[in-house]
Design a protein around this motif. Structure first.
Motif, PDB file in Angstrom:
ATOM      1  N   ALA A 139      66.045  36.393  20.511  1.00  0.00           N
ATOM      2  CA  ALA A 139      64.931  35.937  21.352  1.00  0.00           C
ATOM      3  C   ALA A 139      64.617  36.995  22.402  1.00  0.00           C
ATOM      4  O   ALA A 139      65.504  37.525  23.047  1.00  0.00           O
ATOM      5  N   SER A 140      63.327  37.304  22.544  1.00  0.00           N
ATOM      6  CA  SER A 140      62.921  38.227  23.598  1.00  0.00           C
ATOM      7  C   SER A 140      62.698  37.431  24.879  1.00  0.00           C
ATOM      8  O   SER A 140      62.645  36.208  24.867  1.00  0.00           O
ATOM      9  N   GLU A 146      61.051  34.920  32.555  1.00  0.00           N
ATOM     10  CA  GLU A 146      62.317  35.633  32.612  1.00  0.00           C
ATOM     11  C   GLU A 146      62.104  37.111  32.938  1.00  0.00           C
ATOM     12  O   GLU A 146      62.860  37.698  33.704  1.00  0.00           O
ATOM     13  N   ARG A 147      61.049  37.696  32.360  1.00  0.00           N
ATOM     14  CA  ARG A 147      60.753  39.102  32.637  1.00  0.00           C
ATOM     15  C   ARG A 147      60.392  39.293  34.113  1.00  0.00           C
ATOM     16  O   ARG A 147      60.843  40.244  34.750  1.00  0.00           O
ATOM     17  N   GLY A 158      59.693  46.502  32.842  1.00  0.00           N
ATOM     18  CA  GLY A 158      58.558  46.634  31.932  1.00  0.00           C
ATOM     19  C   GLY A 158      58.107  48.070  31.750  1.00  0.00           C
ATOM     20  O   GLY A 158      57.396  48.378  30.816  1.00  0.00           O
ATOM     21  N   THR A 159      58.503  48.991  32.645  1.00  0.00           N
ATOM     22  CA  THR A 159      58.037  50.375  32.539  1.00  0.00           C
ATOM     23  C   THR A 159      58.848  51.192  31.555  1.00  0.00           C
ATOM     24  O   THR A 159      58.406  52.233  31.109  1.00  0.00           O
ATOM     25  N   GLY A 160      60.037  50.736  31.271  1.00  0.00           N
ATOM     26  CA  GLY A 160      60.873  51.460  30.305  1.00  0.00           C
ATOM     27  C   GLY A 160      61.617  52.617  30.933  1.00  0.00           C
ATOM     28  O   GLY A 160      62.356  53.308  30.259  1.00  0.00           O
ATOM     29  N   ASP A 203      62.400  41.612  36.740  1.00  0.00           N
ATOM     30  CA  ASP A 203      61.737  42.647  37.533  1.00  0.00           C
ATOM     31  C   ASP A 203      62.016  42.465  39.015  1.00  0.00           C
ATOM     32  O   ASP A 203      62.267  43.435  39.733  1.00  0.00           O
ATOM     33  N   ALA A 204      62.021  41.206  39.460  1.00  0.00           N
ATOM     34  CA  ALA A 204      62.287  40.937  40.873  1.00  0.00           C
ATOM     35  C   ALA A 204      63.721  41.307  41.234  1.00  0.00           C
ATOM     36  O   ALA A 204      63.977  41.916  42.287  1.00  0.00           O
ATOM     37  N   LEU A 205      64.677  40.981  40.347  1.00  0.00           N
ATOM     38  CA  LEU A 205      66.071  41.320  40.614  1.00  0.00           C
ATOM     39  C   LEU A 205      66.292  42.829  40.629  1.00  0.00           C
ATOM     40  O   LEU A 205      67.031  43.350  41.468  1.00  0.00           O
TER      41      LEU A 205
END
Length: 165
Positions: free
Chosen positions: A133-134, A139-140, A156-158, A144-146
């Motif tokens: 599961a992605s 969750e994303r 998300g930027t990789g 990102d906040a953490l």
């Protein structure tokens, strides 16, 4: 071109058969060479008697040529040498009761390894989730906040995190 020919000739196996040992009949000499390629040098152990310079190998080459010249068949020459020196004189031992383990051990180990790998791979495939599961959008965003709190960059930027632990 000449250098390639010289290298090819130099890389060819050097036979230890002396010209004085060779039989005058080319057919008998060919048989003696064929037999010599099947017989182990008892001193060198991993060379045929035709490839060895050891004195015992020379004696065996002379003995083989004497037996061929006397009219013995190839199997009679081999049987004579085996009776005199044992199965060890043959580079490829005959398939018999006492050599069955020698012939069967390598294929058995290979088969066992292949079966072990097949069972391991099958178990690993079962343990792996079919559809990993992605992350959902919520969750994303939480990730990102953490990462931003911890000094890392957005997931998300990789790009890698600044403070990797």
């Amino acid at each position: 071109m000449l250098a390639a020919i010289v290298l090819a000739v130099a890389a060819a196996p050097a036979f230890a058969v002396n010209p004085g040992e060779q039989l005058s009949d080319p057919a008998q000499e060919a048989r003696a060479r064929e037999l010599g390629a099947e017989l182990r040098c008892m001193v060198c152990q991993n060379q045929s008697i035709d490839d060895s310079d050891a004195p015992l190998a020379k004696d065996l080459r002379v003995l083989v040529r004497e037996r061929v010249k006397a009219g013995d068949s190839n199997s009679e020459v081999l049987d004579y040498l085996v009776s005199r020196y044992g199965e060890f004189v043959l580079l490829r031992p005959r398939l018999r009761g006492e050599t069955l383990l020698l012939w069967g051990l390598a294929p058995a180990v290979l088969l066992t390894g292949l079966l072990g790998y097949a069972f391991w791979a099958r178990g690993a495939r079962r343990r792996r989730p079919e559809n990993a599961a992605s992350l959902s959008e919520s969750e994303r965003a939480r990730l990102d906040a953490l990462l931003a709190q911890d000094g890392g960059t957005s997931a998300g930027t990789g790009s890698p995190m600044k403070n990797a632990r």
